[in-house]
Design a protein around this motif. Structure first.
Motif, PDB file in Angstrom:
ATOM      1  N   ALA A 178     -60.437  64.992  42.597  1.00  0.00           N
ATOM      2  CA  ALA A 178     -61.495  65.408  43.527  1.00  0.00           C
ATOM      3  C   ALA A 178     -61.073  65.261  44.984  1.00  0.00           C
ATOM      4  O   ALA A 178     -61.856  65.593  45.891  1.00  0.00           O
ATOM      5  CB  ALA A 178     -62.755  64.580  43.271  1.00  0.00           C
ATOM      6  N   THR A 213     -74.128  63.564  40.754  1.00  0.00           N
ATOM      7  CA  THR A 213     -73.612  62.769  39.637  1.00  0.00           C
ATOM      8  C   THR A 213     -74.697  62.566  38.582  1.00  0.00           C
ATOM      9  O   THR A 213     -75.859  62.302  38.910  1.00  0.00           O
ATOM     10  CB  THR A 213     -73.105  61.402  40.117  1.00  0.00           C
ATOM     11  N   LEU A 231     -67.745  59.753  44.522  1.00  0.00           N
ATOM     12  CA  LEU A 231     -67.904  61.204  44.412  1.00  0.00           C
ATOM     13  C   LEU A 231     -69.145  61.687  45.148  1.00  0.00           C
ATOM     14  O   LEU A 231     -69.135  62.772  45.741  1.00  0.00           O
ATOM     15  CB  LEU A 231     -67.961  61.607  42.936  1.00  0.00           C
ATOM     16  N   TYR A 282     -70.633  65.253  45.780  1.00  0.00           N
ATOM     17  CA  TYR A 282     -70.892  65.550  44.378  1.00  0.00           C
ATOM     18  C   TYR A 282     -72.291  65.097  43.945  1.00  0.00           C
ATOM     19  O   TYR A 282     -72.762  64.030  44.357  1.00  0.00           O
ATOM     20  CB  TYR A 282     -69.874  64.836  43.481  1.00  0.00           C
ATOM     21  N   ASN A 314     -65.925  70.903  39.736  1.00  0.00           N
ATOM     22  CA  ASN A 314     -66.812  70.066  38.938  1.00  0.00           C
ATOM     23  C   ASN A 314     -65.960  69.247  37.962  1.00  0.00           C
ATOM     24  O   ASN A 314     -64.826  69.617  37.643  1.00  0.00           O
ATOM     25  CB  ASN A 314     -67.796  70.925  38.134  1.00  0.00           C
ATOM     26  N   GLU A 371     -73.314  72.561  43.021  1.00  0.00           N
ATOM     27  CA  GLU A 371     -71.901  72.239  42.869  1.00  0.00           C
ATOM     28  C   GLU A 371     -71.338  71.691  44.184  1.00  0.00           C
ATOM     29  O   GLU A 371     -71.810  72.055  45.261  1.00  0.00           O
ATOM     30  CB  GLU A 371     -71.131  73.484  42.440  1.00  0.00           C
ATOM     31  N   TRP A 387     -70.327  68.995  40.985  1.00  0.00           N
ATOM     32  CA  TRP A 387     -71.012  67.900  40.311  1.00  0.00           C
ATOM     33  C   TRP A 387     -70.062  67.185  39.354  1.00  0.00           C
ATOM     34  O   TRP A 387     -69.042  67.722  38.935  1.00  0.00           O
ATOM     35  CB  TRP A 387     -72.262  68.376  39.566  1.00  0.00           C
TER      36      TRP A 387
END
Length: 645
Positions: free
Chosen positions: A548, A366, A359, A364, A275, A430, A432
């Motif tokens: 990431a 967001t 992302l 992810y 994260n 997750e 995030w």
């Protein structure tokens, strides 16, 4: 002598003479505002020679005349009608009302910018209307907090009314033999108006850039007036193509994006997707957290302790002076280079791919948390441009939080706002990415009543709110440590910009951009980093993507991942003066194209020349020109995410 006096008196009583007297009154008001500006911000001109300051007042008359001519075109034309109409009282009253309305508005703009200047470091432009909603909502406290300037502004408005030159109510129409002379006078006034509006008889009309020919940014700011820059800004919104290099492909190769996290972590790769919390602290300059010899080190004990457990960058710079400049730099990787935030420019409709887009594509969730009303500073629009899906303004916080934590003015106190964010991110799947933007160090710097007696007050108005934000961040981390996601989260903390009223030490060309930056991971999942490198906000865009494991083929070429082995640098700009900052030296490029190399001394960087190797000086010059070309041409061609031709 008597004949000359009679003719002069007659000329002054003519319609054209009275018109010029009225416009001269406006010019006197502009000069008075310039004097107020100088007195209010005299510390900014401490290094300027007295002769340069004096010339700013003289040269400033040229910019004043241009603004007065442009803004008074209807008044001037209506003052040149036949004498029979001018003689009517109702017509004179109408002229006076128009005069006071137009020049009163210009006076308000000029005086208002005396107070607004510390927030931006430049003269106001049409961008200010993007913030008109916030200003209107806070008009009461703005008048109170700038009571002195408000009183002076009202005094100047009264002067426009009381000293308005009156024309005799009864004026005979000119005799036939005087008609030619009267017509000639009208033509002369119109010619002078055109000449004043364009700033003289030179080939190109007067432009704000002409105020900076002295080589001093501060003197240039004093030379300008805010009505002029406001009137000029629509002409300057459209960028012109830049051709410092033969092709944009050559620029692209020079500014190749650089990553490096995976390479540095080969021995201990991340066990799972991480994260990311991006915590942006309002008006938090290095002078509050991280700077040497701080004015009030007792304000940030928690942040100081946190910085000892992460990668803490004190040679770090914002790429702008406003919150709506910081967010595009961080979330989109696009800095402010040419005076107008992309959030409110005609380029906001371009294709934009930000951290949220990249992302989210990597799996992810967001989000963005900001405890102020939706629409504040265009944060919701910028978040959407960057692909952030889940935006939490004040209206989406729970009702009990809104009731108990509202500061009575701007939004939610940071402690309660961050506590809600801690709880809410725990509901997301997750991994995030969550941006959290604080507000309590925004003017008027409110702190909750229960802390007013216990928090250190410091020596300046903002100081106690800085101490409160430190407490709010401490409580945020105390709550976060109890969450299952905490050990798998990278925290990126920075300030959005420096405070509007800086300490003298940081009120310098570079100090006005210095904000701290921290990378902190509770489980220590960071490689060894060179924390003495020069960094900037646009570096956070590739840094977060790099961490990431996301490396897009095409992104804006302004930043370098902090995990990269390439040397760090920062590019700053104000009023078309650019600085490219490296530890070895700072290359300063003036609007005229002239440049010099200064020794880098952090916020103390001044006039000391640096002795750089010729190859490095040439490299910095080329990189700076490449950045400018990449910025302008990519915005014009909507091509940040396409390979250049």
């Amino acid at each position: 002598m008597q004949t000359i006096r009679r003719r002069l008196s007659a000329a002054l009583q003519s319609p054209e003479g009275i018109l010029l007297a009225r416009l001269a009154l406006v010019a006197a008001v502009y000069t008075a505002v310039r004097l107020v500006f100088y007195i209010e911000h005299r510390a900014s001109f401490a290094k300027a020679a007295g002769s340069d300051v004096a010339m700013a007042f003289v040269h400033g008359l040229r910019f004043d005349a241009s603004a007065i001519a442009y803004s008074n075109i209807p008044f001037i034309l209506l003052s040149l009608v036949p004498a029979s109409l001018l003689a009517r009282q109702w017509y004179q009253r109408s002229l006076k009302a128009l005069f006071v309305a137009v020049n009163g508005a210009a006076t308000v703009i000029n005086m208002g910018d005396v107070g607004y200047y510390p927030f931006t470091g430049t003269r106001v432009t049409m961008d200010v209307w993007a913030l008109s909603g916030e200003a209107t909502a806070q008009a009461d406290q703005l008048f109170l907090n700038f009571a002195g300037l408000t009183a002076l502004g009202l005094g100047l408005l009264v002067a426009l009314v009381l000293f308005y030159p009156q024309q005799r109510s009864e004026m005979a129409a000119p005799m036939p033999r005087r008609l030619l002379r009267s017509a000639a006078a009208v033509v002369a006034v119109l010619a002078l108006t055109v000449l004043a509006a364009r700033g003289g008889a030179q080939k190109k009309p007067l432009n704000p850039i002409h105020a900076f020919q002295s080589g001093s940014h501060e003197v240039g700011i004093l030379t300008l007036n805010s009505a002029f820059t406001m009137l000029q800004s629509p002409r300057q919104r459209q960028l012109a193509p830049v051709q410092h290099f033969a092709s944009d492909a050559a620029v692209d190769s020079l500014l190749a994006t650089s990553y490096g996290f995976a390479e540095r972590m080969q021995a201990s790769p991340l066990p799972q997707a991480q994260n990311v919390v991006l915590l942006i602290l309002e008006s938090f300059g290095t002078e509050f957290w991280g700077g040497d010899d701080r004015e009030a080190p007792e304000l940030t004990p928690f942040l100081d302790s946190l910085s000892r457990h992460g990668a803490f960058y004190t040679q770090s710079f914002a790429n702008g002076r406003r919150s709506m400049d910081a967010l595009p730099s961080i979330l989109l990787g696009v800095p402010l280079y040419m005076g107008r935030s992309i959030a409110v420019s005609e380029y906001q409709g371009n294709q934009w791919l930000g951290l949220g887009h990249f992302l989210e594509e990597a799996g992810y969730h967001t989000s963005f948390f900001h405890g102020a009303p939706k629409g504040t500073m265009y944060f919701d629009a910028i978040a959407a441009m960057s692909g952030v899906r889940d935006f939490y303004p004040l209206e989406r916080f729970p009702e009990d939080v809104r009731d108990d934590a509202f500061d009575g003015h701007w939004g939610l106190y940071d402690e309660e706002a961050l506590q809600f964010a801690v709880r809410q991110v725990g509901t997301f799947q997750e991994p995030w990415f969550a941006t959290m933007f604080t507000i309590s160090t925004h003017h008027p710097y409110r702190v909750p009543p229960q802390y007013a007696a216990s928090l250190p007050a410091g020596s300046r108005e903002i100081h106690q709110s800085v101490a409160y934000v430190d407490l709010a961040v401490r409580r945020f981390f105390e709550a976060a440590r109890t969450q299952p996601w905490f050990e798998n989260t990278l925290f990126v903390i920075t300030g959005d910009h420096t405070p509007p009223l800086r300490s003298a030490r940081y009120d310098t060309p570079l100090g006005r951009y210095m904000v701290p930056t921290l990378l902190y991971h509770p489980a220590g999942r960071l490689p060894a980093l060179e924390t003495d490198r020069v960094t900037q906000h646009v570096d956070l865009f590739p840094t977060i993507l790099d961490y990431a494991g996301v490396r897009p083929e095409r992104v804006p070429r302004f930043g370098r991942s902090l995990f990269s082995s390439q040397p760090g640098e920062a590019v700053l700009t104000t009023d078309q003066t650019y600085w490219i900052v490296r530890p070895e030296g700072v290359l300063e490029r003036m609007p005229s194209g002239s440049q010099r190399v200064l020794a880098y001394r952090g916020e103390h960087t001044g006039d000391e020349a640096a002795d750089l190797p010729d190859a490095l000086e040439e490299e910095l010059g080329l990189r700076l020109l490449a950045y400018v070309q990449h910025y302008a041409n990519s915005l014009i061609n909507n091509s940040f995410y396409r390979a250049p031709r």
